[in-house]
Design a protein around this motif. Structure first.
Motif, PDB file in Angstrom:
ATOM      1  N   GLN B 132      -9.867  -7.065  10.767  1.00  0.00           N
ATOM      2  CA  GLN B 132     -10.069  -6.901   9.292  1.00  0.00           C
ATOM      3  C   GLN B 132     -10.692  -5.920   8.518  1.00  0.00           C
ATOM      4  O   GLN B 132     -10.355  -5.457   7.397  1.00  0.00           O
ATOM      5  N   THR B 133     -11.852  -5.453   9.296  1.00  0.00           N
ATOM      6  CA  THR B 133     -12.580  -4.329   8.633  1.00  0.00           C
ATOM      7  C   THR B 133     -11.612  -3.032   8.802  1.00  0.00           C
ATOM      8  O   THR B 133     -11.457  -2.429   7.459  1.00  0.00           O
ATOM      9  N   GLU B 134     -10.733  -2.861   9.551  1.00  0.00           N
ATOM     10  CA  GLU B 134      -9.971  -1.666   9.731  1.00  0.00           C
ATOM     11  C   GLU B 134      -9.231  -1.707   8.273  1.00  0.00           C
ATOM     12  O   GLU B 134      -8.615  -0.700   7.731  1.00  0.00           O
ATOM     13  N   VAL B 135      -8.392  -2.826   8.190  1.00  0.00           N
ATOM     14  CA  VAL B 135      -7.523  -3.191   7.251  1.00  0.00           C
ATOM     15  C   VAL B 135      -8.114  -2.999   5.958  1.00  0.00           C
ATOM     16  O   VAL B 135      -7.542  -2.109   5.048  1.00  0.00           O
ATOM     17  N   ALA B 136      -9.270  -3.591   5.626  1.00  0.00           N
ATOM     18  CA  ALA B 136      -9.997  -3.306   4.330  1.00  0.00           C
ATOM     19  C   ALA B 136     -10.156  -1.929   3.895  1.00  0.00           C
ATOM     20  O   ALA B 136     -10.089  -1.396   2.874  1.00  0.00           O
ATOM     21  N   GLN B 137     -10.709  -1.203   5.120  1.00  0.00           N
ATOM     22  CA  GLN B 137     -10.875   0.029   4.964  1.00  0.00           C
ATOM     23  C   GLN B 137      -9.672   0.960   4.424  1.00  0.00           C
ATOM     24  O   GLN B 137      -9.796   1.710   3.664  1.00  0.00           O
ATOM     25  N   MET B 138      -8.647   0.900   5.255  1.00  0.00           N
ATOM     26  CA  MET B 138      -7.351   1.416   5.000  1.00  0.00           C
ATOM     27  C   MET B 138      -6.769   1.139   3.683  1.00  0.00           C
ATOM     28  O   MET B 138      -6.407   2.100   2.876  1.00  0.00           O
ATOM     29  N   LEU B 139      -6.818   0.002   3.012  1.00  0.00           N
ATOM     30  CA  LEU B 139      -6.612  -0.311   1.772  1.00  0.00           C
ATOM     31  C   LEU B 139      -7.186   0.296   0.809  1.00  0.00           C
ATOM     32  O   LEU B 139      -6.731   0.863  -0.235  1.00  0.00           O
ATOM     33  N   GLU B 140      -8.547   0.335   0.972  1.00  0.00           N
ATOM     34  CA  GLU B 140      -9.429   1.195  -0.180  1.00  0.00           C
ATOM     35  C   GLU B 140      -9.009   2.744   0.043  1.00  0.00           C
ATOM     36  O   GLU B 140      -8.942   3.548  -0.982  1.00  0.00           O
ATOM     37  N   ARG B 141      -8.376   3.254   1.156  1.00  0.00           N
ATOM     38  CA  ARG B 141      -8.265   4.544   1.267  1.00  0.00           C
ATOM     39  C   ARG B 141      -7.033   5.060   0.759  1.00  0.00           C
ATOM     40  O   ARG B 141      -6.754   5.976   0.179  1.00  0.00           O
ATOM     41  N   VAL B 142      -6.099   3.979   0.498  1.00  0.00           N
ATOM     42  CA  VAL B 142      -4.740   4.276  -0.069  1.00  0.00           C
ATOM     43  C   VAL B 142      -4.888   3.997  -1.599  1.00  0.00           C
ATOM     44  O   VAL B 142      -3.907   4.039  -2.527  1.00  0.00           O
ATOM     45  N   GLY B 143      -5.952   3.636  -2.093  1.00  0.00           N
ATOM     46  CA  GLY B 143      -6.201   3.272  -3.520  1.00  0.00           C
ATOM     47  C   GLY B 143      -6.219   1.899  -3.824  1.00  0.00           C
ATOM     48  O   GLY B 143      -5.571   1.406  -5.073  1.00  0.00           O
ATOM     49  N   LEU B 144      -6.054   0.784  -2.995  1.00  0.00           N
ATOM     50  CA  LEU B 144      -6.043  -0.526  -3.176  1.00  0.00           C
ATOM     51  C   LEU B 144      -7.191  -1.132  -3.183  1.00  0.00           C
ATOM     52  O   LEU B 144      -8.315  -0.423  -2.480  1.00  0.00           O
ATOM     53  N   SER B 145      -7.682  -2.651  -3.519  1.00  0.00           N
ATOM     54  CA  SER B 145      -8.777  -2.900  -3.304  1.00  0.00           C
ATOM     55  C   SER B 145      -8.766  -4.065  -2.317  1.00  0.00           C
ATOM     56  O   SER B 145      -7.919  -4.422  -1.971  1.00  0.00           O
ATOM     57  N   ARG B 146     -10.209  -4.239  -1.699  1.00  0.00           N
ATOM     58  CA  ARG B 146     -10.117  -5.154  -0.532  1.00  0.00           C
ATOM     59  C   ARG B 146      -9.827  -6.764  -1.153  1.00  0.00           C
ATOM     60  O   ARG B 146      -9.424  -7.473  -0.441  1.00  0.00           O
ATOM     61  N   ASP B 147     -10.075  -6.875  -2.518  1.00  0.00           N
ATOM     62  CA  ASP B 147      -9.768  -8.305  -3.008  1.00  0.00           C
ATOM     63  C   ASP B 147      -8.198  -8.515  -2.979  1.00  0.00           C
ATOM     64  O   ASP B 147      -7.980  -9.653  -3.218  1.00  0.00           O
ATOM     65  N   GLN B 148      -7.617  -7.564  -3.048  1.00  0.00           N
ATOM     66  CA  GLN B 148      -6.013  -7.777  -2.868  1.00  0.00           C
ATOM     67  C   GLN B 148      -5.584  -8.153  -1.509  1.00  0.00           C
ATOM     68  O   GLN B 148      -4.284  -8.371  -1.292  1.00  0.00           O
ATOM     69  N   ILE B 149      -6.203  -8.120  -0.489  1.00  0.00           N
ATOM     70  CA  ILE B 149      -5.900  -8.435   0.698  1.00  0.00           C
ATOM     71  C   ILE B 149      -5.001  -9.758   1.302  1.00  0.00           C
ATOM     72  O   ILE B 149      -3.950 -10.018   1.821  1.00  0.00           O
ATOM     73  N   ASN B 150      -5.226 -10.819   0.146  1.00  0.00           N
ATOM     74  CA  ASN B 150      -4.659 -12.150   0.766  1.00  0.00           C
ATOM     75  C   ASN B 150      -3.443 -12.016  -0.639  1.00  0.00           C
ATOM     76  O   ASN B 150      -2.763 -13.306  -0.673  1.00  0.00           O
ATOM     77  N   ARG B 151      -3.089 -10.999  -1.242  1.00  0.00           N
ATOM     78  CA  ARG B 151      -1.940 -11.183  -2.268  1.00  0.00           C
ATOM     79  C   ARG B 151      -0.649 -10.769  -1.483  1.00  0.00           C
ATOM     80  O   ARG B 151      -0.509 -10.176  -0.529  1.00  0.00           O
ATOM     81  N   TYR B 152       0.422 -11.196  -1.922  1.00  0.00           N
ATOM     82  CA  TYR B 152       1.704 -11.110  -1.559  1.00  0.00           C
ATOM     83  C   TYR B 152       2.579  -9.862  -2.143  1.00  0.00           C
ATOM     84  O   TYR B 152       2.161  -9.494  -3.210  1.00  0.00           O
ATOM     85  N   PRO B 153       3.487  -9.227  -1.484  1.00  0.00           N
ATOM     86  CA  PRO B 153       4.161  -8.063  -2.085  1.00  0.00           C
ATOM     87  C   PRO B 153       4.609  -8.134  -3.346  1.00  0.00           C
ATOM     88  O   PRO B 153       4.479  -7.188  -4.305  1.00  0.00           O
ATOM     89  N   HIS B 154       5.326  -9.081  -3.712  1.00  0.00           N
ATOM     90  CA  HIS B 154       5.776  -9.361  -5.116  1.00  0.00           C
ATOM     91  C   HIS B 154       4.864  -9.458  -6.233  1.00  0.00           C
ATOM     92  O   HIS B 154       5.079  -9.134  -7.520  1.00  0.00           O
ATOM     93  N   GLU B 155       3.419  -9.412  -5.761  1.00  0.00           N
ATOM     94  CA  GLU B 155       2.477  -9.415  -6.984  1.00  0.00           C
ATOM     95  C   GLU B 155       2.116  -8.018  -7.143  1.00  0.00           C
ATOM     96  O   GLU B 155       1.053  -7.636  -8.110  1.00  0.00           O
ATOM     97  N   PHE B 156       2.834  -7.002  -6.718  1.00  0.00           N
ATOM     98  CA  PHE B 156       2.336  -5.445  -6.788  1.00  0.00           C
ATOM     99  C   PHE B 156       3.458  -4.973  -7.302  1.00  0.00           C
ATOM    100  O   PHE B 156       4.552  -5.131  -7.268  1.00  0.00           O
TER     101      PHE B 156
END
Lengths: 332, 330
Positions: B132-156
């Motif tokens: 989970q830590t790695e995923v959160a870091q990766m998401l931030e690195r590509v410009g998304l926020s940690r809070d979005q981790i539980n959302r589904y693709p169609h919400e983006f």
């Protein structure tokens, strides 16, 4: 504009709105445009900007739940709310449209020649024999190679570029005064794109036809258009001559679009300035200037008061703080 | 070390196309003898019109299509010889980002699950928390926020979905990232965001990139070298500066002239100098030089003799009988 210009199409305060279970969607808001004979207007915007919706409204091809307001006159004749039968006579005859995906616009089970001929049979009361002969000529004008053989082929046997040429042949069948091309080359390779654009340009010149070129690509616009209208969130944010808009844009959005496009002729070390955020959803109207959440120079006035289109430096601009003409006074 | 960690040796991918009832099957040569090397940290662009074989080439490298002949050599080992099981650890070091951002994400998985999946498959040693830590870091690195981790693709949005696709590909720190038209489906204003992100990731991670695109302006920004393909064959392979500054092959020149530029003083004239004709059917490629049917400089020799790929001193390769003459003329 002066009345001396012979405007083929005049769009005045056009709005398109949908009532949906999830709330109202304002697809097009208060758009006014004029297109003269032999002139090409480039209509630029991102997905959801309303560029296709505006022209589908002109064609009378919107979904039944669309609420259309305003005027659209083709050589003085009102199109909006016109009798469906009268509209059908105009469409395909005086007013024609081609679309992005030539595969889905053609009937898959009818040979190409008959699809072109049908237009002539319906609108010009030709016999099928005459119409088929004419179809051959039209294909040749659309620079389809091996035209005689193509007549008996089905759309799936043709390449994307050839299909778009067939669409153009159909559109030209009745000598329209106005052609609307909705992203005609987006699905094509750059090499074929250049060929199709150059064909459209030649046909426009030869026939004195007006062309509305809907696209997201400012490079496409630069090759063909005389005038450009930039749409954002359903509204025109800037319009004027192609030279003015591409060389010296007044609206921050136009300027930002130009800087976010990688150019093949620009120095590679020049940074690519991306526009942050994303195009607004027509479901969620934005207070003030629709571009302000993505605009680098957006003082508080922009968040509350929507700028009206006004004339600046020979163009129409909807911005409280347009970029100065002399230099980049507002650096973004 | 020779410098290259990925080497293609006369790679061929042929597809069998059924000719119809009682007709023999025909061979479609999608990739026809392509050789090249990619160095660590290098970005190589593959350009050409649709049907030139650029996606097939990329997929053959990832072993997503069967190679007919030739070799893909990965870190000194020919990978065709590997079994599926032996191949699996290698797959972790080669990842792909697809063109359609939404279609390449599982709609029933959350973004966190999507980005964590490669870790679950290839890094069983990690605990749930570490993942989970790695995923959160990766998401931030590509410009998304940690809070979005539980959302589904169609919400983006499309651009955000492409960021998720990039995060999923980069989470295993691959040695090779294959990008197949990663910005073509995105809005203009969003394309620049993704291009800048890929530039940053490449600089920071040292990952090699194989960038398949028909957008030459994007390739020019991102890639050190460019391979120009036509009907499955290499027409020209050169460092970007050389290729875009002084293209040698008539096809490269034609492609470059076709790219629209937003300048109303230059673009109208460019429209008229574009390539003529269309890509011939790959089922019946022209004899001799495959490009000759669209080449304004084609001579008799081009119809009978296949041009060999010449190795030029400045790390360039070209397959054209007349490039020297044409260079003098230009």
């Amino acid at each position: 504009m002066t009345s001396a210009r012979s405007n083929v199409l005049e769009i005045e305060s056009l709005s398109v709105r949908y009532e949906t279970p999830d709330g109202a969607v304002q697809a097009v808001a208060d758009i006014s445009l004029e297109i003269a004979a032999g002139e090409c207007i480039g209509v630029v915007g991102e997905s959801g900007a309303g560029k296709s919706q505006a022209f589908l409204a002109v064609m009378g091809l919107l979904a039944p739940n669309a609420q259309v307001a305003g005027d659209a006159r083709l050589r003085g004749r009102e199109l909006l709310g016109a009798d469906p039968r009268a509209l059908r006579d105009l469409r395909g005859a005086e007013l024609a449209m081609i679309f992005q995906d030539p595969m889905t616009s053609l009937a898959p089970h009818i040979v190409v020649g008959d699809q072109i001929a049908e237009v002539l049979v319906v609108h010009k009361n030709m016999s099928w024999r005459e119409a088929r002969a004419q179809a051959l000529q039209l294909l040749e004008q659309a620079q389809v190679t091996d035209a005689a053989r193509r007549l008996t082929q089905y759309p799936h046997e043709l390449s994307g570029g050839m299909r778009q040429r067939v669409m153009i042949a159909i559109a030209l069948a009745c000598d329209p005064v106005m052609l609307i091309a909705d992203e005609p080359t987006t699905a094509l390779d750059v090499s074929v794109q250049a060929q199709i654009l150059s064909l459209l340009k030649r046909l426009m010149r030869e026939r004195g036809m007006a062309l509305a070129l809907i696209t997201h690509d400012l490079g496409v616009v630069a090759g063909l258009a005389d005038q450009v209208a930039v749409l954002y969130a359903g509204r025109i944010v800037e319009s004027g001559s192609v030279r003015k808009l591409l060389k010296n844009p007044s609206h921050p959005y136009t300027a930002a679009l130009l800087r976010s496009m990688p150019r093949i002729d620009a120095p590679v070390d020049e940074p690519l300035v991306a526009i942050g955020g994303q195009p607004p959803s027509p479901r969620q109207p934005i207070a003030g200037c629709p571009f302000h959440p993505r605009c680098a120079a957006a003082p508080s006035r922009c968040t509350t008061e929507r700028p009206e289109l006004r004339r600046i430096d020979g163009a129409q601009v909807a911005c409280h703080f347009p970029r100065s003409n002399s230099a980049s006074a507002i650096t973004l | 070390m020779s410098g290259a960690f990925l080497k293609l040796d006369a790679l061929r991918v042929y597809f069998s196309v059924s000719g119809g009832w009682l007709k023999p099957a025909r061979k479609l040569k999608a990739v026809d003898g392509v050789s090249l090397e990619i160095a660590p940290g290098e970005a190589l662009g593959i350009v050409g019109e649709s049907g030139c074989g650029k996606s097939t080439l990329a997929r053959a490298i990832l072993q997503l299509v069967d190679v007919t002949a030739g070799q893909v050599v990965w870190l000194g080992r020919p990978i065709e010889s590997l079994t599926v099981r032996q191949m699996r650890p290698l797959r972790a070091s080669m990842q792909i980002v697809f063109q359609d951002p939404l279609a390449s994400l599982n709609p029933r998985m959350t973004v966190g699950e999507i980005v964590a999946e490669p870790l679950r498959v290839h890094r069983a040693d990690l605990s749930r928390e570490q993942r989970q830590t790695e995923v959160a870091q990766m998401l931030e690195r590509v410009g998304l926020s940690r809070d979005q981790i539980n959302r589904y693709p169609h919400e983006f949005s499309g651009g955000q979905c492409q960021r998720i696709g990039i995060a999923r590909a980069m989470i295993l720190k691959p040695k090779l990232l294959v990008c197949d038209e990663p910005v073509s489906a995105l809005d203009v204003s969003i394309q620049a965001q993704i291009i800048n992100l890929l530039e940053d990731l490449k600089r920071e991670s040292g990952t090699s990139i194989l960038f398949v695109s028909h957008n030459l302006a994007v390739v020019r920004r991102l890639c050190e070298r460019v391979l120009v393909l036509y009907l499955g064959k290499t027409m020209e392979l050169a460092p970007s500066a050389a290729l875009f500054g002084a293209p040698l092959h008539p096809y490269t020149r034609g492609l470059l002239a076709s790219v629209p530029i937003p300048d109303p003083d230059l673009q109208p004239a460019r429209l008229e100098t574009s390539l003529t004709g269309e890509l011939p059917s790959p089922l019946a490629p022209p004899s001799g030089c495959v490009f000759r049917t669209r080449c304004e400089f084609a001579i008799e020799r081009c119809t009978v003799e296949v041009p060999v790929l010449e190795q030029l001193p400045d790390n360039r390769q070209i397959a054209c009988h007349r490039w020297q003459e044409l260079q003098l003329k230009a």
